[in-house]
Enzyme design. Sequence first.
Site, PDB file in Angstrom:
ATOM      1  N   LYS A 133      10.689  -1.606   2.430  1.00 50.04           N
ATOM      2  CA  LYS A 133      11.104  -2.194   1.158  1.00 50.04           C
ATOM      3  C   LYS A 133      12.530  -1.755   0.826  1.00 50.04           C
ATOM      4  CE  LYS A 133       7.724  -3.302  -2.387  1.00 50.04           C
ATOM      5  NZ  LYS A 133       6.754  -2.712  -3.308  1.00 50.04           N
ATOM      6  N   CYS A 141       0.238  14.658   4.611  1.00 53.09           N
ATOM      7  CA  CYS A 141       1.146  13.511   4.448  1.00 53.09           C
ATOM      8  C   CYS A 141       0.394  12.443   3.658  1.00 53.09           C
ATOM      9  CB  CYS A 141       1.583  12.958   5.804  1.00 53.09           C
ATOM     10  SG  CYS A 141       2.463  11.387   5.613  1.00 53.09           S
ATOM     11  N   LYS A 163      13.225   0.449  11.190  1.00 52.85           N
ATOM     12  CA  LYS A 163      11.871   0.288  10.676  1.00 52.85           C
ATOM     13  C   LYS A 163      11.874  -0.709   9.514  1.00 52.85           C
ATOM     14  CE  LYS A 163       7.968   3.148   9.587  1.00 52.85           C
ATOM     15  NZ  LYS A 163       7.371   4.420   9.340  1.00 52.85           N
ATOM     16  N   HIS A 172       2.680  -7.990   5.091  1.00 54.59           N
ATOM     17  CA  HIS A 172       3.952  -8.198   5.793  1.00 54.59           C
ATOM     18  C   HIS A 172       3.705  -8.496   7.269  1.00 54.59           C
ATOM     19  CE1 HIS A 172       3.608  -4.222   7.496  1.00 54.59           C
ATOM     20  NE2 HIS A 172       3.675  -3.619   6.306  1.00 54.59           N
ATOM     21  N   CYS A 182       0.121   8.973   5.463  1.00 54.03           N
ATOM     22  CA  CYS A 182      -0.967   8.867   6.456  1.00 54.03           C
ATOM     23  C   CYS A 182      -2.314   9.235   5.846  1.00 54.03           C
ATOM     24  CB  CYS A 182      -0.721   9.806   7.635  1.00 54.03           C
ATOM     25  SG  CYS A 182       0.789   9.481   8.529  1.00 54.03           S
ATOM     26  N   HIS A 239       6.270   8.892   8.918  1.00 55.44           N
ATOM     27  CA  HIS A 239       6.939   8.566   7.653  1.00 55.44           C
ATOM     28  C   HIS A 239       8.258   9.293   7.431  1.00 55.44           C
ATOM     29  CE1 HIS A 239       2.793   7.163   6.971  1.00 55.44           C
ATOM     30  NE2 HIS A 239       3.386   6.230   6.268  1.00 55.44           N
TER      31      HIS A 239
HETATM   32  N1  MSP Z   1      -5.854   1.713   5.345  1.00 54.14           N
HETATM   33  C1  MSP Z   1      -5.483   2.172   6.632  1.00 54.14           C
HETATM   34  C2  MSP Z   1      -6.414   1.646   7.697  1.00 54.14           C
HETATM   35  C3  MSP Z   1      -7.857   1.929   7.479  1.00 54.14           C
HETATM   36  S1  MSP Z   1      -8.845   1.154   8.688  1.00 54.14           S
HETATM   37  C4  MSP Z   1     -10.372   1.683   8.404  1.00 54.14           C
HETATM   38  C5  MSP Z   1      -4.072   1.707   6.953  1.00 54.14           C
HETATM   39  N2  MSP Z   1      -3.611   0.656   6.264  1.00 54.14           N
HETATM   40  S2  MSP Z   1      -2.144   0.005   6.441  1.00 54.14           S
HETATM   41  O1  MSP Z   1      -2.013  -0.970   5.389  1.00 54.14           O
HETATM   42  O2  MSP Z   1      -1.143   0.996   6.525  1.00 54.14           O
HETATM   43  O3  MSP Z   1      -2.214  -0.802   7.768  1.00 54.14           O
HETATM   44  C6  MSP Z   1      -1.841  -0.252   8.995  1.00 54.14           C
HETATM   45  C7  MSP Z   1      -1.931  -1.341  10.022  1.00 54.14           C
HETATM   46  O4  MSP Z   1      -1.064  -2.436   9.664  1.00 54.14           O
HETATM   47  C8  MSP Z   1      -1.479  -0.970  11.423  1.00 54.14           C
HETATM   48  O5  MSP Z   1      -2.443  -0.262  12.160  1.00 54.14           O
HETATM   49  C9  MSP Z   1      -1.215  -2.347  11.980  1.00 54.14           C
HETATM   50  O6  MSP Z   1      -2.423  -3.010  12.177  1.00 54.14           O
HETATM   51  C10 MSP Z   1      -0.483  -2.994  10.824  1.00 54.14           C
HETATM   52  N3  MSP Z   1       0.953  -2.684  10.820  1.00 54.14           N
HETATM   53  C11 MSP Z   1       1.667  -2.200   9.762  1.00 54.14           C
HETATM   54  N4  MSP Z   1       2.978  -2.137  10.120  1.00 54.14           N
HETATM   55  C12 MSP Z   1       3.142  -2.549  11.388  1.00 54.14           C
HETATM   56  C13 MSP Z   1       4.258  -2.835  12.214  1.00 54.14           C
HETATM   57  N5  MSP Z   1       5.508  -2.612  11.838  1.00 54.14           N
HETATM   58  N6  MSP Z   1       4.022  -3.393  13.417  1.00 54.14           N
HETATM   59  C14 MSP Z   1       2.769  -3.728  13.833  1.00 54.14           C
HETATM   60  N7  MSP Z   1       1.706  -3.503  13.071  1.00 54.14           N
HETATM   61  C15 MSP Z   1       1.807  -2.732  11.934  1.00 54.14           C
HETATM   62  O7  MSP Z   1      -3.469   2.283   7.841  1.00 54.14           O
END
Ligand code: MSP
Length: 510
Positions: A298, A126, A295, A18, A129, A146
């Site tokens: 889905k 959580c 936020k 996304h 997280c 969350h």
């Molecule tokens: N799997 C872990 C990361 C492990 S790294 C060794 C994770 N994955 S995640 O799919 O949740 O991805 C999080 C990341 O997605 C955020 O840190 C950011 O890079 C991006 N984003 C997800 N939602 C976001 C927003 N709404 N806005 C900006 N970036 C965000 O955490």
Amino acid sequence: MEQVYITTPLYYVNAEPHLGHTYTTVVADTLKRYFQSIDYEAFLLTGTDEHGDKIAQAAAANGSSPKEYADRISDLFRSTWDECGIAYDYFIRTTDTYHQEYVQKILQTIDDAGEIYFGEYGGFYCYGCERFYTEKELVDGKCPDHQTTPDYISEKNYFFRMSKYQERLIDEIQNKPNLIRPERYRTEVLAFLREPLEDLCISRPTSRLKWGIPLPFDANYVTYVWFDALLNYVSALNHRRGAALQDLWPKAQHLIAKDILKPHAIYWPTMLMAAGLPLYDHLNVHGYWVMDSGKMSKSLGNVIRPLDMKARFGMDAFRYFLLREMAFGQDAKFSEEALVTRINADLANNLGNLVSRVLAMQQKYFAGVVQSLDSEWAREDLELSAKFAQAETELNGFMAELQFHRALESVWSALDHANRYIVQTAPFTLIKDPTKQARVGAVLHHLLEAVRTLARLLAPFIPDTARELSALLALSDDALKTPWGQGFAAGHTVQAPRVLFPRIESDAKK
Ligand code: MSP
């Protein structure tokens, strides 16, 4: 040649790509292209994080095995980045065999060094997280990210002696002010480190979770998520580049959003210390994209998908918006209205008009053939080239601070100047005077230099458009690098204009 190693987070395979994932990935791609443009060797890593409770739960809800499920979503991430033109060098999956072996090797090393122990712990967990929270960290008893009430889990597990590294970590952060940047996140981490650091739970009993990497020293336990996923940044290099672990790894620049600051700013450096590896060079932390409706989720039905944006507006227009609208480090609002306004104002009007006016006049007055410059440049010619030189200097400064929006502002300020130069010099009026033909040729030559400079400066941000500009100027990439006034050989012919960014009419704003 200087080197840089750029990483995105490994995205969980429980959601489809996304806007948030796309932003970080586009920033990583832009940074890679920028570093290459200043002659660095750059390596860009992305991939997927596939172990843990929430993936196992999502797979079960989908009626598939965790591996089948992970295969499908991981492929979706990879193909999405391919379609978005992301120039990643390697795509890692935490289910890759070499990665699992590497995690086991590091676990064994750290265990042999006495840095892992077996103990009992109870805490608020959580699943979103995939980590424990202390009671103090919860807001009204809920996970601040969350908004869910975490489960209280108490069981016997393995722990990494993270607390032992607290002072060393504080020293590292204090001695290198831009290790974690922007500053607000460094301050947040240092504030957190004022409290005693706890040890890190790194395992799950297989009776409760099988979807992880078996601990090499106890088959009844797996490790998962943070101890597993963070190590990807070195396991991928080790696998792909072998010896590069020594030279490339310390040049690592991680890109993440604020949601995963703690694992990257605290767990990860202490893990590296325990494994005897150097720390990364920079942890670059950005804010969150939020929707008007709150936020992105889905359940609210407001998820922005990158391929929809590409299909409707074009990838470069979408990239431009992301990079121009968000101040790296702060939150930003996403709305289609803001996107359309930016595309129309900055891309269709300012950039598109400049290019089409210049090429149209070149075509009409000189059949596309570039004319020679005046032997002495007029004051406005000198001002124009100086303005672009200034934009480049500013851009380099802002890029070093990841201030993408300000780098683009500087370029647009030069672009506006070029549009004003057309008004100042008025070639469309001069052309009517037969004695002024040479001056018109020189003015257009300067304007073509402006377009050539734009093709070079904008390449990291909007690469397809930059390629299109080079094609319109009939120049190779190398020819983009020569100084102002030396870009076009005598007799060089440029092409007739094409529409770069069609104006989006307001009915598309819905
Ligand atoms: N799997 C872990 C990361 C492990 S790294 C060794 C994770 N994955 S995640 O799919 O949740 O991805 C999080 C990341 O997605 C955020 O840190 C950011 O890079 C991006 N984003 C997800 N939602 C976001 C927003 N709404 N806005 C900006 N970036 C965000 O955490």
